[in-house]
Design a protein around this motif. Structure first.
Motif, PDB file in Angstrom:
ATOM      1  N   ARG A 106       0.674  -1.177   0.053  1.00  0.00           N
ATOM      2  CA  ARG A 106       0.093   0.047  -0.056  1.00  0.00           C
ATOM      3  C   ARG A 106       0.800   1.268   0.150  1.00  0.00           C
ATOM      4  NH1 ARG A 106      -5.211   1.014   1.221  1.00  0.00           N
ATOM      5  NH2 ARG A 106      -5.637  -1.199   1.763  1.00  0.00           N
ATOM      6  N   LEU A 109       2.349   1.699  -3.372  1.00  0.00           N
ATOM      7  CA  LEU A 109       1.500   2.230  -4.391  1.00  0.00           C
ATOM      8  C   LEU A 109       1.119   3.565  -4.162  1.00  0.00           C
ATOM      9  CD1 LEU A 109      -0.907  -0.973  -4.760  1.00  0.00           C
ATOM     10  CD2 LEU A 109       0.489   0.011  -6.420  1.00  0.00           C
ATOM     11  N   GLY A 113       1.863   6.477  -6.751  1.00  0.00           N
ATOM     12  CA  GLY A 113       0.669   7.576  -7.151  1.00  0.00           C
ATOM     13  C   GLY A 113       1.188   8.819  -7.144  1.00  0.00           C
ATOM     14  N   THR A 119      -4.491   9.921  -8.172  1.00  0.00           N
ATOM     15  CA  THR A 119      -5.079  10.146  -6.828  1.00  0.00           C
ATOM     16  C   THR A 119      -6.209   8.787  -6.939  1.00  0.00           C
ATOM     17  OG1 THR A 119      -5.279  12.432  -6.819  1.00  0.00           O
ATOM     18  CG2 THR A 119      -6.629  11.301  -5.386  1.00  0.00           C
ATOM     19  N   TYR A 120      -5.838   8.026  -5.721  1.00  0.00           N
ATOM     20  CA  TYR A 120      -6.798   6.518  -5.702  1.00  0.00           C
ATOM     21  C   TYR A 120      -8.116   7.132  -4.935  1.00  0.00           C
ATOM     22  CZ  TYR A 120      -2.250   4.657  -6.434  1.00  0.00           C
ATOM     23  OH  TYR A 120      -1.057   4.290  -6.669  1.00  0.00           O
ATOM     24  N   SER A 121      -9.123   6.373  -5.083  1.00  0.00           N
ATOM     25  CA  SER A 121     -10.390   6.353  -4.403  1.00  0.00           C
ATOM     26  C   SER A 121     -10.190   6.018  -2.891  1.00  0.00           C
ATOM     27  CB  SER A 121     -11.386   5.328  -4.718  1.00  0.00           C
ATOM     28  OG  SER A 121     -11.315   5.306  -6.219  1.00  0.00           O
ATOM     29  N   MET A 129      -6.169  -0.209  -5.923  1.00  0.00           N
ATOM     30  CA  MET A 129      -5.412   0.779  -5.881  1.00  0.00           C
ATOM     31  C   MET A 129      -4.223   0.367  -7.124  1.00  0.00           C
ATOM     32  SD  MET A 129      -3.963   1.503  -2.101  1.00  0.00           S
ATOM     33  CE  MET A 129      -2.646   2.759  -2.650  1.00  0.00           C
ATOM     34  N   GLU A 132      -6.306   0.916 -10.366  1.00  0.00           N
ATOM     35  CA  GLU A 132      -6.765   2.375 -10.609  1.00  0.00           C
ATOM     36  C   GLU A 132      -5.214   3.044 -11.086  1.00  0.00           C
ATOM     37  OE1 GLU A 132      -8.253   4.219  -7.253  1.00  0.00           O
ATOM     38  OE2 GLU A 132     -10.208   3.221  -7.216  1.00  0.00           O
ATOM     39  N   LEU A 133      -4.049   2.753 -10.367  1.00  0.00           N
ATOM     40  CA  LEU A 133      -2.976   3.186 -10.822  1.00  0.00           C
ATOM     41  C   LEU A 133      -2.677   2.885 -12.514  1.00  0.00           C
ATOM     42  CD1 LEU A 133      -0.067   4.509 -10.479  1.00  0.00           C
ATOM     43  CD2 LEU A 133       0.601   2.365  -9.639  1.00  0.00           C
ATOM     44  N   GLN A 136      -5.766   4.703 -14.831  1.00  0.00           N
ATOM     45  CA  GLN A 136      -5.376   6.077 -14.969  1.00  0.00           C
ATOM     46  C   GLN A 136      -4.256   6.646 -15.935  1.00  0.00           C
ATOM     47  OE1 GLN A 136      -5.934   8.669 -11.359  1.00  0.00           O
ATOM     48  NE2 GLN A 136      -7.155   6.895 -10.330  1.00  0.00           N
TER      49      GLN A 136
END
Length: 380
Positions: A106, A109, A113, A119-121, A129, A132-133, A136
């Motif tokens: 975490r 990541l 980011g 930006t993550y949720s 994560m 999303e990385l 995006q």
């Protein structure tokens, strides 16, 4: 001798190696072939065998850093306008021992980011994560390259603590589970490690991950061939040969005996890069690679399984897939870790395994030949 390039001992960064006047054995041709013939790869090789440098080289290629490749094979073979965002993770440096594996991933990541401006949720899992990385980055900058080094380090480090190894295995399985669904966003993926044990369960969703371990195109991807040794290290040989009082043919034969012999197809044989670089730096024949770390659990396993003679072992190809953290078998681990290698392929799926060279043979024999007493055997 003057004007010799510096030897890159311990240097795993391609950029650092190329900007600090260091010797680079050009592997860009086989790397280029991988990029152009596939998309999803897994590669198993022993420690200190060039895996990290290979990933770093791939990163520089996909980031379009042409200036680093001046004079190398790939310089005029690649479209340097073809640039991709690269997610490069190394599990040897994410602090899982201190933080625990999930929290360490975490944190890594989050760092990635921040670097990429992603930006993550809120309150999402490491798998989400990661997804999303990738998504995006792809939507903003183009298809993503994912390079993962030493994926199995959080398992290997805890093979003497199976419950923790099993817990880490589950974290890794969850983390990698999103890759298959990210296919539209990915340009290239390579995962490396020392061993293949647990590969099936960890990457169960990645049934399209091509295993390069025994593949023809990767037998000399890491390590130095005889031709490469004699070409790139010729100036160093002259100096060392003079200091040791050895003519070139004698020096070459002794180097072959000490450091050559690793093979994944029974035909192509390569030298251990770490041993060769240290040999030319020290100017003498010594045990370099073995002394960098032989896990005590492996020596214990050899004694528990009564394995004291490892010369000319005949095994079936199924042996190479016998990697289960619940039921560790010494032979496949010895092979993946570089203590044994393929000497020949026989018929009917049989292989002959043996020590790769004198460096490993004499060192490992010395470690395991200290037979435990009958009392200690009983305690196992």
């Amino acid at each position: 001798m003057e004007n010799l390039l510096n030897l890159p001992i311990g240097i795993q960064s391609f950029s650092e190696l190329r900007t600090r006047n260091m010797l680079y054995v050009d592997k860009t041709q086989p790397i280029h072939r991988l990029i152009n013939t596939g998309k999803y790869y897994f590669l198993s090789r022993p420690r200190r065998f060039g895996k990290s440098l290979t990933l770093s080289t791939l990163r520089a290629i996909f980031e379009g850093k042409r200036e680093l490749f001046k004079g190398l094979w790939i310089e005029d073979q690649w479209d340097w306008c073809q640039i991709h965002p690269v997610i490069h993770l190394s599990f040897s440096s994410i602090g899982y021992r201190e933080l625990g594996l999930e929290q360490a991933i975490r944190q890594e990541l989050m760092s990635q980011g921040k670097y990429f401006g992603v930006t993550y949720s809120q309150q999402v899992s490491i798998a989400v994560m990661f997804e999303e990385l990738i998504q995006q980055l792809a939507q903003r900058d183009g298809k993503v390259v994912v390079l993962i080094d030493e994926y199995d380090k959080p398992l290997i480090d805890y093979l003497d603590d199976i419950p923790l190894a099993r817990a880490n295995q589950q974290v890794m399985k969850t983390f990698y589970s999103v890759i298959k669904d990210c296919d539209p966003y990915l340009q290239f993926l390579l995962i490396t490690g020392v061993s293949k044990f647990s590969k099936v369960s960890i990457f169960s969703d990645l049934n399209h991950l091509f295993d390069l371990t025994f593949a023809r195109e990767a037998v000399a991807l890491t390590g130095y061939t005889q031709t490469e040794l004699e070409h790139y290290f010729s100036p160093y040989m002259q100096e060392v040969g003079e200091n040791l009082g050895l003519e070139r043919p004698v020096l070459l034969e002794k180097m072959r005996e000490w450091y050559n012999g690793y093979s994944w197809d029974g035909r192509t044989r390569v030298y251990n890069p770490f041993s060769i670089l240290n040999f030319f730096r020290a100017g003498d024949f010594r045990n370099f690679w073995f002394e960098t770390g032989t896990p005590t659990f492996l020596l214990k396993l050899l004694r528990e399984q009564n394995l004291y003679k490892l010369d000319s072992l005949t095994v079936h190809e199924r042996t190479f897939s016998s990697y289960d953290i619940e039921y560790l078998q010494a032979i496949p681990i010895l092979f993946q870790a570089g203590y044994l290698t393929i000497k020949a392929k026989q018929e009917f799926g049989l292989y002959t395994l043996d020590y790769p060279n004198s460096e490993v043979r004499e060192s490992l024999r010395g470690k395991v030949s200290r037979r435990p007493t009958p009392e200690s055997v009983g305690r196992h």
